[in-house]
Write an enzyme that holds these catalytic residues in place. Structure first.
Site, mmCIF file in Angstrom:
data_model
loop_
_atom_site.group_PDB
_atom_site.id
_atom_site.type_symbol
_atom_site.label_atom_id
_atom_site.label_comp_id
_atom_site.label_asym_id
_atom_site.label_seq_id
_atom_site.Cartn_x
_atom_site.Cartn_y
_atom_site.Cartn_z
ATOM 1 N N GLU A 194 34.201 33.393 36.687
ATOM 2 C CA GLU A 194 33.356 32.618 37.598
ATOM 3 C C GLU A 194 31.904 33.073 37.468
ATOM 4 O OE1 GLU A 194 34.714 32.833 41.671
ATOM 5 O OE2 GLU A 194 33.359 31.229 42.307
ATOM 6 N N ASN A 222 38.311 23.136 44.405
ATOM 7 C CA ASN A 222 38.870 24.480 44.560
ATOM 8 C C ASN A 222 38.922 24.835 46.036
ATOM 9 O OD1 ASN A 222 39.341 27.456 43.772
ATOM 10 N ND2 ASN A 222 37.463 27.588 44.980
ATOM 11 N N GLU A 223 40.001 25.463 46.450
ATOM 12 C CA GLU A 223 40.149 25.922 47.844
ATOM 13 C C GLU A 223 39.574 24.891 48.821
ATOM 14 O OE1 GLU A 223 39.025 30.054 48.501
ATOM 15 O OE2 GLU A 223 40.672 30.729 47.218
ATOM 16 N N TYR A 267 45.658 36.807 47.170
ATOM 17 C CA TYR A 267 45.044 38.089 46.815
ATOM 18 C C TYR A 267 45.783 39.237 47.489
ATOM 19 C CZ TYR A 267 41.150 35.777 44.531
ATOM 20 O OH TYR A 267 40.391 35.046 43.658
ATOM 21 N N GLU A 305 44.549 31.806 41.131
ATOM 22 C CA GLU A 305 43.770 33.000 41.518
ATOM 23 C C GLU A 305 44.735 33.998 42.127
ATOM 24 O OE1 GLU A 305 40.169 32.571 43.825
ATOM 25 O OE2 GLU A 305 39.661 30.698 42.785
ATOM 26 N N GLN A 351 39.342 38.738 38.303
ATOM 27 C CA GLN A 351 38.762 37.887 37.290
ATOM 28 C C GLN A 351 38.646 38.678 35.992
ATOM 29 O OE1 GLN A 351 35.220 35.840 38.616
ATOM 30 N NE2 GLN A 351 36.183 35.083 40.485
HETATM 31 O O1 AHR Z 1 37.696 35.016 43.097
HETATM 32 C C1 AHR Z 1 36.733 35.048 44.101
HETATM 33 C C2 AHR Z 1 36.829 33.863 45.056
HETATM 34 O O2 AHR Z 1 38.033 33.938 45.765
HETATM 35 C C3 AHR Z 1 36.848 32.493 44.451
HETATM 36 O O3 AHR Z 1 35.583 32.010 44.163
HETATM 37 C C4 AHR Z 1 37.491 31.667 45.522
HETATM 38 O O4 AHR Z 1 38.170 30.538 45.016
HETATM 39 C C5 AHR Z 1 38.396 32.646 46.241
HETATM 40 O O5 AHR Z 1 38.233 32.587 47.605
#
Ligand code: AHR
Length: 517
Positions: free
Chosen positions: A50, A197-198, A264, A321, A370
């Protein structure tokens, strides 16, 4: 193999039938090589890059005039290292950044490209030196496929449609001729195209019903020459949510090849104090691994929804992600999401791979967040310095699983590892037949204090030994630094069967990938 075996695929039951060490010390694994399962799509090993911190600028792209050794502006050291782990797919340009990105800013002569502010990540200037042409040169250098994420949040259907036309068109239209004038005659292959995205968060804080309507609206105009259609990705839910998968799989009428999902791993599970990347105690070792194992339950629950709404299994579940997210490091710009990466991260990656393999029938693509310098990165850089992280080494060890055929595997006498109120399985495993015809087994020992002995049996094959690579270190937070870059790296591993019995000793806190001979 005894009937007492725990069926590892029934992970919900795993903890109830874990054996105590005193009763039955040896964990037993039985692989059934006579019942091949789903293909482990190599795109499960995809990466995410990103416009965020030093993720692209400084980490991948330094420009042609840089003193850092480069190929047309791309860091030679980073490109070579990423080639070695065979990156199959790169997602770009975001993330949250994608929903503010104007693709036209990133084409044409670099010195004429406009400067914008990266409002999501640090409020820093974005000079657009890295744009569409640079992205495709990056994936070509890596031998990877392209996953481009379109802007639904602040863009409009025409902009999105024209970007796809710019990339894939082969006509004489003004948009395609513009690409040719900018130096690219042939269309590029776009393997995946994300429509926002999101959408539930930084992509516009929408409800899934509203997003579904927008998806149908935008996707109506996404056209490519016949035979060069990307897989279209709808922006789905996160963490324990299944509503997005349900609504999207019912309401979206236009082409949708997959629904994305984000999860995450935070050591504490709390966004306002996530936990540190280094210097943590055993409680946070255990809570981090426990948190990451929740991925299995999240996938399982979403698969149930998809199996109901899409019994033909046409829609993939793309975890585009995932990875660890720690507190920002002291003295660094918090918006750059730079964090250290330790042996614990290597285990997080391996545990997720074992989960993805288990669900390879639906999970056909994932992207770790990432690739360089951001969150759970493969590579960290500082100026001209570069270091490979423990996570990088896990990717390297697991590359034999790319496009392999998953094999059913059962674990018996599974020991538990308990710490800080959390109970985890001590061992995680996965098996597959590689594209080269070899049988591969991956094992993770989650216990940082005790080695595990694992007896391995393969139905349908005679096994005389195992050979491969082992990743471990002395400390739970062992890491590679610019001063000590080889502190955590894989070592060779060999074991031979004794009278037909193969027993693998897996050291505490380690990842092992072997081929079974
Ligand atoms: O990976 C960092 C961020 O996490 C991304 O930009 C977003 O899609 C997510 O909230």
């Amino acid at each position: 193999m005894s009937k007492k075996l725990t069926n590892w695929l029934a992970a919900g039951a795993c903890c109830l039938s874990m054996a105590s060490q005193a009763q039955e010390p040896m964990t037993r694994i039985e692989i059934d090589s006579t019942r091949p399962g789903a293909t482990i799509n190599r795109d499960i090993y995809g990466q995410f890059a990103e416009h965020l911190g030093r993720g692209i600028y400084g980490g991948i792209w330094v420009g042609e005039d840089s003193d850092i050794d480069n190929i047309h502006g791309f860091r030679t050291d980073v490109i070579e290292a990423l080639r070695d782990i065979r990156v199959p797919l790169v997602r770009w340009p975001g993330g949250c950044f994608a929903d503010e990105y104007r693709w036209r800013d990133g084409i044409g002569p670099r010195d004429a490209r406009p400067v914008r502010v990266n409002t999501h990540w640090g409020g820093v200037p974005e000079d657009n030196a890295f744009g569409t042409h640079e992205f495709f040169e990056l994936v070509e250098l890596l031998g990877a496929d392209a996953y481009v994420n379109g802007n639904l949040g602040t863009g409009n259907p025409r902009e999105m449609a024209e970007w796809l036309e710019y990339m894939t068109g082969d006509s004489q239209s003004a948009v395609v001729e513009e690409r040719r004038r900018n130096g690219r005659e042939e269309p590029w292959d776009v393997a995946y195209f994300g429509v926002g995205n999101e959408a539930w968060g930084c992509g516009g804080h929408m409800r899934p019903e509203y997003y579904s309507d927008l998806y149908n609206h935008f996707a109506t105009f996404l056209k490519t020459p016949r035979g060069s259609e990307p897989k279209f990705v709808a922006s789905g839910g996160h963490t324990a949510d299944t509503e997005w998968t349900d609504v999207l799989s019912k309401n979206i009428q236009r082409q949708m090849d997959g629904i994305s999902f984000h999860f995450y791993t935070l050591p504490t599970g709390e966004w306002d104090d996530k936990g540190e990347s280094t210097g943590f105690g055993e409680d946070q070792w255990a809570s981090t691994l426990w948190q990451t194992l929740r991925m299995d339950e999240f996938i399982r629950n979403n698969k149930k929804v998809l199996d109901k709404n899409d019994p033909e299994n046409e829609i993939g579940f793309y975890v585009d992600e995932w990875g660890t997210w720690y507190n920002p490091e002291e003295g660094r710009e918090p918006g750059f999401l730079y964090q250290q990466n330790t042996l614990r991260d290597a285990l997080v990656a391996a545990l997720n791979f074992n989960i993805f393999h288990r669900h390879a029938d639906r999970v056909r693509m994932t992207n770790i967040a990432q690739m360089v310098n951001v969150l759970q990165a493969m590579i960290l850089t500082d100026g001209e310095e570069m270091v490979l992280t423990p996570t990088y080494h896990t990717y390297g060890m697991y590359k034999v699983f790319q496009d392999a055929t998953s094999l059913p595997l059962e674990i018996g006498n599974l020991h538990s590892y308990q710490q800080g109120g959390k109970t985890l399985p001590a061992v995680s495993a996965s098996a597959a037949r590689g594209k080269d015809g070899q049988l591969y087994l991956s094992l993770v020992n989650l216990d940082p204090g005790a080695a595990q002995q694992v007896a391995v049996d393969v139905k349908g094959a005679e096994i005389s030994g195992a050979t491969g690579q082992l990743l471990t270190a002395g400390a739970m937070d062992a890491r590679n630094t610019f001063d000590d870059p080889d502190s955590v790296e894989p070592a060779g591993y060999n074991a031979s069967a004794d009278s037909g019995n193969l027993v693998l000793e897996i050291p505490a806190k380690s990842v092992l990938v072997v081929s079974l001979k």
